[in-house]
Design a protein around this motif. Structure first.
Motif, PDB file in Angstrom:
ATOM      1  N   ARG A  77      -4.573  -7.653  -2.028  1.00  0.00           N
ATOM      2  CA  ARG A  77      -5.007  -6.522  -2.865  1.00  0.00           C
ATOM      3  C   ARG A  77      -4.764  -6.730  -4.356  1.00  0.00           C
ATOM      4  N   TYR A  94      -1.958   2.107  -7.043  1.00  0.00           N
ATOM      5  CA  TYR A  94      -0.660   1.416  -7.092  1.00  0.00           C
ATOM      6  C   TYR A  94      -0.468   0.741  -8.454  1.00  0.00           C
ATOM      7  N   GLY A  95      -1.482   0.001  -8.878  1.00  0.00           N
ATOM      8  CA  GLY A  95      -1.384  -0.712 -10.161  1.00  0.00           C
ATOM      9  C   GLY A  95      -1.186   0.239 -11.323  1.00  0.00           C
ATOM     10  N   ALA A 128      -7.361  -5.570  -6.887  1.00  0.00           N
ATOM     11  CA  ALA A 128      -7.457  -4.111  -7.014  1.00  0.00           C
ATOM     12  C   ALA A 128      -6.292  -3.580  -7.844  1.00  0.00           C
ATOM     13  N   VAL A 129      -5.096  -4.093  -7.574  1.00  0.00           N
ATOM     14  CA  VAL A 129      -3.921  -3.679  -8.352  1.00  0.00           C
ATOM     15  C   VAL A 129      -4.133  -4.015  -9.828  1.00  0.00           C
ATOM     16  N   ALA A 186      -9.145  -0.602  -1.571  1.00  0.00           N
ATOM     17  CA  ALA A 186      -9.094  -0.972  -2.991  1.00  0.00           C
ATOM     18  C   ALA A 186      -8.639   0.234  -3.820  1.00  0.00           C
ATOM     19  N   HIS A 210      -4.911   0.728  -3.861  1.00  0.00           N
ATOM     20  CA  HIS A 210      -4.181  -0.327  -4.561  1.00  0.00           C
ATOM     21  C   HIS A 210      -4.454  -0.297  -6.070  1.00  0.00           C
ATOM     22  N   MET A 211      -5.579   0.234  -6.468  1.00  0.00           N
ATOM     23  CA  MET A 211      -5.798   0.507  -7.901  1.00  0.00           C
ATOM     24  C   MET A 211      -4.820   1.600  -8.351  1.00  0.00           C
ATOM     25  N   VAL A 261       4.841 -15.048  -3.093  1.00  0.00           N
ATOM     26  CA  VAL A 261       5.205 -13.628  -3.013  1.00  0.00           C
ATOM     27  C   VAL A 261       6.385 -13.319  -3.932  1.00  0.00           C
ATOM     28  N   ILE A 312       7.992  -4.470  -9.933  1.00  0.00           N
ATOM     29  CA  ILE A 312       7.662  -3.458  -8.928  1.00  0.00           C
ATOM     30  C   ILE A 312       7.420  -4.200  -7.625  1.00  0.00           C
ATOM     31  N   THR A 313       8.324  -4.051  -6.690  1.00  0.00           N
ATOM     32  CA  THR A 313       8.153  -4.739  -5.409  1.00  0.00           C
ATOM     33  C   THR A 313       8.816  -3.942  -4.302  1.00  0.00           C
ATOM     34  N   GLN A 331       4.124  -6.945 -10.879  1.00  0.00           N
ATOM     35  CA  GLN A 331       3.982  -6.091  -9.702  1.00  0.00           C
ATOM     36  C   GLN A 331       3.678  -6.983  -8.510  1.00  0.00           C
ATOM     37  N   GLN A 332       4.293  -6.645  -7.391  1.00  0.00           N
ATOM     38  CA  GLN A 332       4.017  -7.383  -6.164  1.00  0.00           C
ATOM     39  C   GLN A 332       2.990  -6.569  -5.379  1.00  0.00           C
ATOM     40  N   ALA A 333       1.875  -7.194  -5.057  1.00  0.00           N
ATOM     41  CA  ALA A 333       0.783  -6.469  -4.395  1.00  0.00           C
ATOM     42  C   ALA A 333       0.821  -6.687  -2.891  1.00  0.00           C
ATOM     43  N   ALA A 334       0.177  -5.796  -2.167  1.00  0.00           N
ATOM     44  CA  ALA A 334      -0.010  -5.994  -0.727  1.00  0.00           C
ATOM     45  C   ALA A 334      -0.954  -7.184  -0.518  1.00  0.00           C
ATOM     46  N   HIS A 335      -0.954  -7.708   0.699  1.00  0.00           N
ATOM     47  CA  HIS A 335      -1.698  -8.941   1.001  1.00  0.00           C
ATOM     48  C   HIS A 335      -3.183  -8.797   0.671  1.00  0.00           C
ATOM     49  N   PHE A 387       3.240   0.926   0.748  1.00  0.00           N
ATOM     50  CA  PHE A 387       3.736   0.093  -0.356  1.00  0.00           C
ATOM     51  C   PHE A 387       4.216   0.954  -1.523  1.00  0.00           C
TER      52      PHE A 387
END
Lengths: 259, 368
Positions: free
Chosen positions: A84, B67-68, A87-88, B61, B64-65, A67, B216-217, A78-82, B94
């Motif tokens: 995901r 988000y990215g 998708a990010v 999804a 979170h896309m 993490v 980014i966190t 970028q830190q993603a959710a668990h 998030f």
């Protein structure tokens, strides 16, 4: 009289096999001594450095032991959710198709909570790389059963061993994604011996090149030990991994890119 | 010459985001808002502006896309309806924690659970009070017309980037599905990658030698630092509260009885006011346009002027809690709501107002 060996006398340039990868930050790794994560991090950073991709790279860190990967890697992250991260990474790559985008995920993240995101990113052939560290356990949360935990293996949530009748079987997600036409390169490696480290680095290079060539999704599984979670010494854990993990998760390329 | 079209609300916001220079849409079909994704796909946005449109495998999804893309400084959005918005709460939280700007559209349908596909306003609490885990707020815009569905696309993106916040357009099945004329604006060009890097130095765009790496966190294991992050967020919400309250009043100058309603309910109340005024009743309407920040001051001002306030919502009573906070006990507040996807009729609404506040023998019967 023999010359006394000191740190200074040993750490001479001519004695060094490896130097610190410039894309690793000076921060001390938070991983347990003996764990494969550090080696996996270093290999990815070496490849990015050698291919001169730092200014083009956006990495995605998962939830799990890695993490905090962004603390150690000197790249935009970028830190993603668990679960995901794929998708990010899809969002990033679709909007910045010329960047090099990768995710770094563990087995709980990728093959349990993130199964949907993993399968569909692979199925769409997202032009990204997924680096998947599989140690058969949830390390960060303290050694609970993972989707890749072996049958009869004891964990904090399978204290009498994983009973496949009630708890299911180890999920071979790498073989699953290899079946999908969207993936171009699918391989399983390890980092527990120098020879395997070299093979893994080659696999990472190939995965990165596939993305630069816009061939689709590359998926590199690294079977690793979790000596803390498995309650073994690092050496014992590597031996146990060879004897028990590799028969279920055999090393080698599962799908190679079409030339 | 003015560019005017007859459009559905869902189509209007889709056209609105294209013209507002949106870079990417990620979404999953759900009634009653699937026209947004359908319209964007039909519009060949890649050819028109270069906008990316992708149908994701789920609402989870999708967000979170978003988000990215948002973390790269892109103007990105998703849309859904109530059950799908519930699934997105993880990603929205998030994004709140990482202060990523985005536009969210909730075309609300009746719940709980799968509920119905008919219009409802039962997601007010979820939209206005946070929604996901942690202390955070969204800016919530409540359109009451197809024109506003269109207008709030650009307004939403502007606010999102002004404050690095998530903006939700809280619509409903009626506004999304009905057709009205829409006045369209000129196309705003999408920002180039160079402009984005210049305007938003925090984005992940690839670390160059001239700067530190961008991360980014939303994670900070040190509670002292985490508290500072939270205080920073609260200061931002306070600033938004001070600067971004939007509302509309109708016939409030001489009003003795006040409706407070947003979205479709406000449209019903407009007609109820006409009916009331025809009967000689001095009724007016306060329509909050931003639900967060809520127009507490305007509610307080009108509370001193009127003899009674009726909060009309297509819910069991959610916005009424904010109305009561604004009223602060100065005047009686009643509630009227239809549930489960039913839109109240104007005469029904007016009748309740009369029953509660005006017909003396029933005074106060339905207040609570």
């Amino acid at each position: 009289m023999e010359e006394e060996l000191t740190r200074e006398s040993i750490c001479q340039h001519e004695n060094l096999v490896y130097s610190r990868t410039s894309l690793m930050t000076p921060k001390a790794l938070s991983y347990c001594p003996g764990c494969g994560h550090g080696t996996a991090h270093r290999l990815i950073m070496e490849v990015i450095e050698e291919m001169n991709l730092q200014s083009q790279t956006i990495g995605v860190a998962p939830v799990g032991c890695s993490v905090l990967a962004y603390d150690f890697l000197d790249i935009d992250m970028q830190q993603a959710a668990h679960g995901r991260a794929p998708a990010v990474a899809t969002g990033i790559k679709r909007l910045l198709p010329d960047k090099f985008v990768f995710t770094y995920q563990g087995d709980g993240d990728l093959a349990a909570i993130g199964t949907g995101e993993t399968i569909h990113a692979c199925n769409r052939g997202e032009n990204i790389c997924i680096f998947f560290v599989n140690n058969g356990i949830y390390g960060m949360t303290g050694g609970q059963m993972a989707p890749t935990t072996l049958p009869n293996m004891k964990t904090a949530t399978s204290p009498y061993g994983r009973d496949v009748v009630t708890m299911g079987y180890p999920l071979k997600i790498t073989e699953m994604v290899a079946m999908l036409p969207g993936t171009c390169f699918v391989t399983r490696q390890s980092v527990h011996t120098p020879a395997n480290v070299r093979k893994t680095k080659k696999a990472i290079q190939k995965a990165v090149q596939c993305q630069l060539d816009k061939k689709g999704l590359s998926f590199v599984e690294i079977v690793s030990n979790c000596n803390s979670g498995w309650k073994m010494t690092p050496l014992e854990s590597n031996k146990w991994m060879e004897e028990n993990m590799f028969p279920v998760f055999p090393l080698g390329d599962i799908k190679v890119p079409k030339s | 010459m003015e560019d005017i079209k007859l459009m559905k609300g869902n189509e209007a916001i889709a056209e609105g985001v294209i013209r507002a220079g949106c870079d990417g849409y990620f979404g999953y079909p759900i009634t009653p808002q699937s026209e947004v994704l359908e319209y964007l796909m039909m519009a060949r946005t890649e050819e028109r502006t270069g906008m990316v449109v992708l149908q994701a495998e789920s609402e989870i999804a999708s967000i979170h896309m978003v988000y990215g893309g948002a973390a790269c400084g892109k103007r990105v959005m998703t849309s859904s309806s109530s059950p799908g918005i519930s699934l997105m709460q993880e990603g929205i939280s998030f994004m709140a924690g990482t202060e990523l700007p985005c536009l969210l559209l909730n075309v609300v349908r009746g719940g709980p659970g799968l509920g119905t596909i008919q219009p409802s306003q039962s997601d007010y609490f979820q939209a206005v009070k946070g929604g996901g885990h942690g202390d955070y707020k969204l800016i919530v815009l409540a359109p009451a017309s197809v024109q506003e569905m269109y207008d709030f696309a650009k307004l939403g993106f502007d606010l999102a980037f002004k404050y690095r916040i998530q903006v939700m357009v809280l619509s409903d099945g009626a506004i999304g599905q009905m057709m009205e004329k829409v006045v369209l604006d000129e196309q705003i060009p999408r920002q180039t990658n160079e402009e984005i890097i210049k305007n938003y130095p925090w984005v992940t765009s690839g670390k160059t030698p001239d700067r530190e790496r961008n991360i980014i966190t939303s994670l900070d294991l040190d509670p002292v630092k985490q508290e500072k992050i939270n205080i920073h967020l609260q200061e931002k919400f306070k600033k938004i509260t001070e600067n971004e309250v939007r509302f509309e009043t109708l016939m409030c100058d001489d009003a003795e009885y006040l409706f407070v309603a947003y979205g479709s309910s406000a449209r019903v109340c407009q007609k109820a006011i006409q009916l009331g005024r025809d009967k000689g009743l001095k009724v007016g309407l306060l329509r909050p346009i931003t639900l967060f920040p809520f127009p507490y001051d305007e509610v307080a001002r009108l509370a001193k002027q009127v003899k009674g306030i009726l909060c009309v919502e297509m819910s069991a009573g959610q916005m009424i809690e904010d109305v009561r906070l604004g009223v602060n006990g100065v005047v009686k507040v009643g509630h009227f709501g239809r549930l489960g996807g039913i839109i109240p009729a104007p005469d029904e609404v007016l009748n309740v107002m009369e029953e509660i506040f005006i017909r003396e023998n029933n005074y106060g019967r339905r207040t609570n």
